[in-house]
Enzyme design. Structure first.
Site, PDB file in Angstrom:
ATOM      1  N   VAL A 500       0.820  -1.214   0.000  1.00 42.78           N
ATOM      2  CA  VAL A 500       0.000   0.000   0.000  1.00 42.78           C
ATOM      3  C   VAL A 500       0.854   1.265   0.000  1.00 42.78           C
ATOM      4  O   VAL A 500       2.048   1.232   0.262  1.00 42.78           O
ATOM      5  CB  VAL A 500      -0.963   0.009   1.207  1.00 42.78           C
ATOM      6  N   GLU A 501       0.191   2.401  -0.285  1.00 43.01           N
ATOM      7  CA  GLU A 501       0.809   3.726  -0.344  1.00 43.01           C
ATOM      8  C   GLU A 501       2.002   3.753  -1.294  1.00 43.01           C
ATOM      9  O   GLU A 501       3.043   4.338  -1.012  1.00 43.01           O
ATOM     10  CB  GLU A 501       1.214   4.215   1.057  1.00 43.01           C
ATOM     11  N   GLY A 502       1.848   3.105  -2.427  1.00 44.38           N
ATOM     12  CA  GLY A 502       2.916   3.021  -3.423  1.00 44.38           C
ATOM     13  C   GLY A 502       3.660   1.712  -3.263  1.00 44.38           C
ATOM     14  O   GLY A 502       4.448   1.555  -2.326  1.00 44.38           O
TER      15      GLY A 502
END
Length: 810
Positions: A500-502
């Site tokens: 997640v988040e990149g």
């Protein structure tokens, strides 16, 4: 004599370049040296003529502006225009997001170390510390991760109610709206402690305080939106989720297929200007229980009802999940964890235009808003989860390695096990340092986009390595699921942080250096802006000044690289004396190498560097290890330079310097043309490799410290939750460890007796105690101490077993 004069000339040039002397210093100094050499006539006249000619050419070219522009700036200006890669709107907005912080110093080749050490020490205020000592401790005591994640698949209603009552969902919301108004440091500390107990609970508590409706409203919401939503979010009356990821679109926001169309429609019985939205989102945390949905769509205005462009771009909306047409409630099941994650859909859902976060003026500004928030959020949430894993594994693996025995020896005495333990210890120390200082950047008012990307990628990767090593050491004890297993939740959560988040592959290959090369470089961004200026004359004038400074910067870094490679780093200034002083010098050398190689790469490859992902990733690694190393040195400094932490500092710095060296070698090896790569490698490492991995002695030292209760062990795990109860999996290990440390001296008596032949060799502790008692080697009190310790040890090593019927399908 001639050789001495030539040496003087070379030393003069190298010294001026090394200290980055400006042209006002270069010219008079060079002139004086040449005058002296000419006066004493120690050099051949032909050499002097060449030297004077070079000096005059330099004066003429750089001293006469119109000539400099004609010969240098204009050709470079045109080449720079060709080299610039095409850039989408989302790429430009991502590049513009955030601030440059300490990463700018590291990229510039000459970090100001004293400024770094003088930055405030990470800390909590009294209110924040009290919340952690009371409310967070109480919450952790309520949590049973086996019950949550593997039986109920949800938090208990009691826990949900407590999270809302104590405003865990409002940590980041200002007090004016009923929130806690906590610093990033405090938010991170709260998540670390909860995650060390239950990853599922930590994620549920983390998301409302991370990237989502709350943070977006605080920064961009209208006054009316803030008053409408923030108090409810702070109290937990409203549960938020934020939906960005679609079925085929994750990090590539430019390809977003969820859309909205500006139109007129009916709302509350009236015709209003609004949007008709269609979306199909997945992987959305808290979506199944959310009452308010943050939604990202591509907005268009084909009828130009807003009077501007037709394609407005990514837009963020805030929609009650009770609104007609909004679908939520279905769950995903991420890695058997119990945090709420699921889907949301809607087709032709009409909403008023003022449901855009920030109002109509923010239509099309959604990606910039997200990137600004992500530049801070990535420094807080996932690094906190990773730190929790590190501290848990450090404390429990150290205890287990002392309690688990093979061949009558604690497994922590075997060098192979110590090697794995050293990784756990070193990475945990590095994560403790990086977490605190990255959060400090946010609390100082920065939006450190590059630093937060480094923290997110490297801390989740370190967490993965730590958990792998812990599982290796625990072996069967680690893989048997059940209430006694304290590793399983963190192990299952590793892929979540990686994803997640990149996603980590994207973050390493494209983001860290992709943003860092432009944002952190002292000239590149300004040169790009000059080249792209609408007025080409003003752009060229600005570019000329920048290029003049950039050339000096590049020449200086070349000289610094070669000089430090040939003569060492003793001439480099350092902010401290003592055992860590040389590390500051070596990091300065690597900083200069990064700046020099990055300049050459951008000059040769230009826009193609964007597509050379492997090269970009290795440059990003060098920048990352520079940052991680600097946090270790500051953390050690802030902690009072404790002697027991020094082996950890040595391990971290030696590991990182070696990895930087390896990354640079790989850059040069894969550089095209190959001959240039070889030249670059020689400039940076003219005498070959300079750095080695930590010695076995260092690794064994930090591994042994893990098994010893004391100040270092407590300091390394100061943020995790430790339940001392004997019915708790961690409490059992702690109790057994302390009892066995207490009994160690007594057990040593029996071992010596076996070695001397007074007792027969015996692996069964109960029989050995009886024999020692009979032979009067130990007394009855000592025998009791040993028996108590042994019973606790054996109990701590047990795994769970279940009735067969538990696993039958209904």
């Amino acid at each position: 004599m001639v050789f001495i004069d030539i040496a003087v000339l070379i030393v003069c040039i190298l010294s001026l370049g090394f200290v980055r002397a400006g042209m006002k210093c270069w010219l008079p100094t060079s002139t004086i040296v040449l005058l002296l050499l000419s006066y004493f006539q120690t050099l051949h006249w032909s050499v002097l003529i060449v030297a004077w000619a070079l000096l005059m050419i330099t004066v003429v070219v750089f001293g006469i502006p119109w000539l400099r522009v004609t010969l240098l700036s204009r050709p470079f200006y045109k080449r720079f225009q060709k080299l610039l890669p095409p850039m989408s709107r989302t790429e430009k907005e991502a590049l513009d997001a955030g601030d440059v912080w300490w990463d700018g110093d590291l990229f510039a080749g000459r970090p100001h170390w004293q400024t770094w050490l003088d930055k405030p020490k990470p800390s909590l205020n009294t209110e924040e510390q009290a919340f952690i000592d009371n409310q967070v401790e109480t919450l952790c005591a309520m949590l049973d991760d086996w019950q949550i994640s593997f039986k109920d698949k949800d938090l208990s209603q009691t826990v949900w109610d407590y999270l809302k009552k104590e405003r865990f969902f409002g940590l980041a919301i200002p007090k004016a709206f009923g929130g806690m108004g906590f610093s990033a440091q405090a938010q991170s500390a709260v998540i670390v402690k909860i995650a060390s107990r239950s990853v599922s609970t930590a994620v549920n508590a983390m998301v409302p305080n991370s990237l989502g409706p709350g943070e977006l409203l605080v920064h961009y919401g209208t006054d009316e939106q803030k008053q409408r939503w923030l108090p409810g979010l702070a109290k937990g009356d409203e549960i938020p989720c934020f939906a960005l990821t679609s079925e085929e679109v994750g990090s590539d926001a430019g390809g977003l297929v969820d859309y909205g169309v500006v139109c007129k429609g009916e709302y509350n019985g009236e015709e209003v200007l609004g949007m008709r939205l269609t979306w199909n989102k997945r992987y959305i945390t808290l979506a199944p229980v959310a009452t308010v949905l943050g939604l990202a769509v591509k907005l268009s205005d084909p009828d130009k009802l807003l009077g501007g462009e037709s394609n407005l771009g990514i837009t963020l909306c805030l929609i009650p999940t009770s609104h007609p047409g909004v679908e939520v409630g279905k769950r995903h099941y991420p890695m058997s964890l119990a945090f709420m994650n699921g889907t949301t859909r809607g087709k032709d859902v009409f909403v008023p235009l003022d449901w855009i976060i920030g109002g109509q003026q923010n239509a099309g500004n959604g990606w910039r808003m997200l990137m600004d928030c992500l530049s801070t959020g990535r420094a807080v949430s996932l690094p906190a989860l990773s730190t929790a894993n590190g501290q848990l594994c450090y404390r429990m693996t150290g205890a287990y390695a002392r309690l688990r025995k093979q061949f009558r020896l604690a497994i922590g005495q075997f060098e192979g096990v110590q090697e794995a333990m050293a990784d756990i210890a070193g990475f945990t120390y590095m994560m403790n340092a990086t977490r605190g200082l990255s959060c400090s950047a946010v609390d100082q008012g920065n939006k450190p986009s590059v630093v937060s990307a480094i923290a997110k990628y490297h801390m989740t990767e370190m967490s993965r390595k730590i958990m792998e090593r812990a599982m290796d050491i625990h072996a069967g004890r680690g893989i048997q699921m059940g209430p006694r297993n304290y590793l399983a939740g963190g192990y299952l959560g590793i892929p979540v942080g990686i994803t997640v988040e990149g996603a980590n592959i994207l973050t390493r290959n494209l983001m860290i250096f992709g943003q860092g090369a432009v944002r952190c470089h002292p000239f590149i961004l300004q040169e790009m802006e000059a080249v792209q200026a609408e007025d080409s004359r003003k752009g060229l004038k600005s570019f000329d000044k920048l290029l003049y400074s950039h050339i000096g910067f590049a020449v200086s870094n070349f000289i610094r690289c070669l000089t430090m490679g040939l003569f060492g780093v003793s001439m480099v200034q350092r902010p401290v004396s003592g055992p860590t002083a040389h590390y500051f010098r070596h990091l300065t050398r690597m900083s200069s190498a990064l700046a020099f190689l990055a300049d050459v790469s951008m000059l040769i490859l230009g826009g193609d560097l964007k597509r050379k992902e492997s090269l970009s990733a290795r440059f990003g690694d060098v920048l990352s290890y520079l940052y991680l190393s600097s946090t270790v040195l500051k953390h050690y400094h802030d902690n009072g330079e404790n002697a027991d932490e020094l082996p950890l500092v040595h391990w971290c710095l030696q590991t990182n310097l070696y990895k930087m060296q390896d990354a640079i070698y790989q850059v040069c090896r894969n550089f095209k043309p190959r001959w240039l790569g070889a030249v670059l490698r020689f400039i940076v490492f003219p005498l070959g490799r300079s750095y080695r991995l930590p010695s076995d002695k260092t690794s064994h030292t930090i591994a042994k410290a893990m098994m010893q209760p004391g100040e270092l062990r407590d300091r390394m795990t100061d943020m995790m939750y430790v339940n001392r109860g004997l019915d708790d999996p961690i409490g059992r290990m702690e109790n057994a460890l302390l009892l066995n440390v207490e009994a160690a001296t007594i057990e040593r008596k029996l071992q010596l007796a076996m070695k001397s032949g007074r007792l027969q060799k015996e692996s069964d502790m109960e029989k050995l105690i009886a024999a020692g008692l009979q032979a009067e080697i130990i007394d009855s009190a000592e025998a009791g101490t040993l028996q108590t310790a042994e019973l606790a040890r054996l109990d701590s090593l047990k795994v769970d077993e279940f009735d067969f019927d538990v696993f039958k399908r209904s």
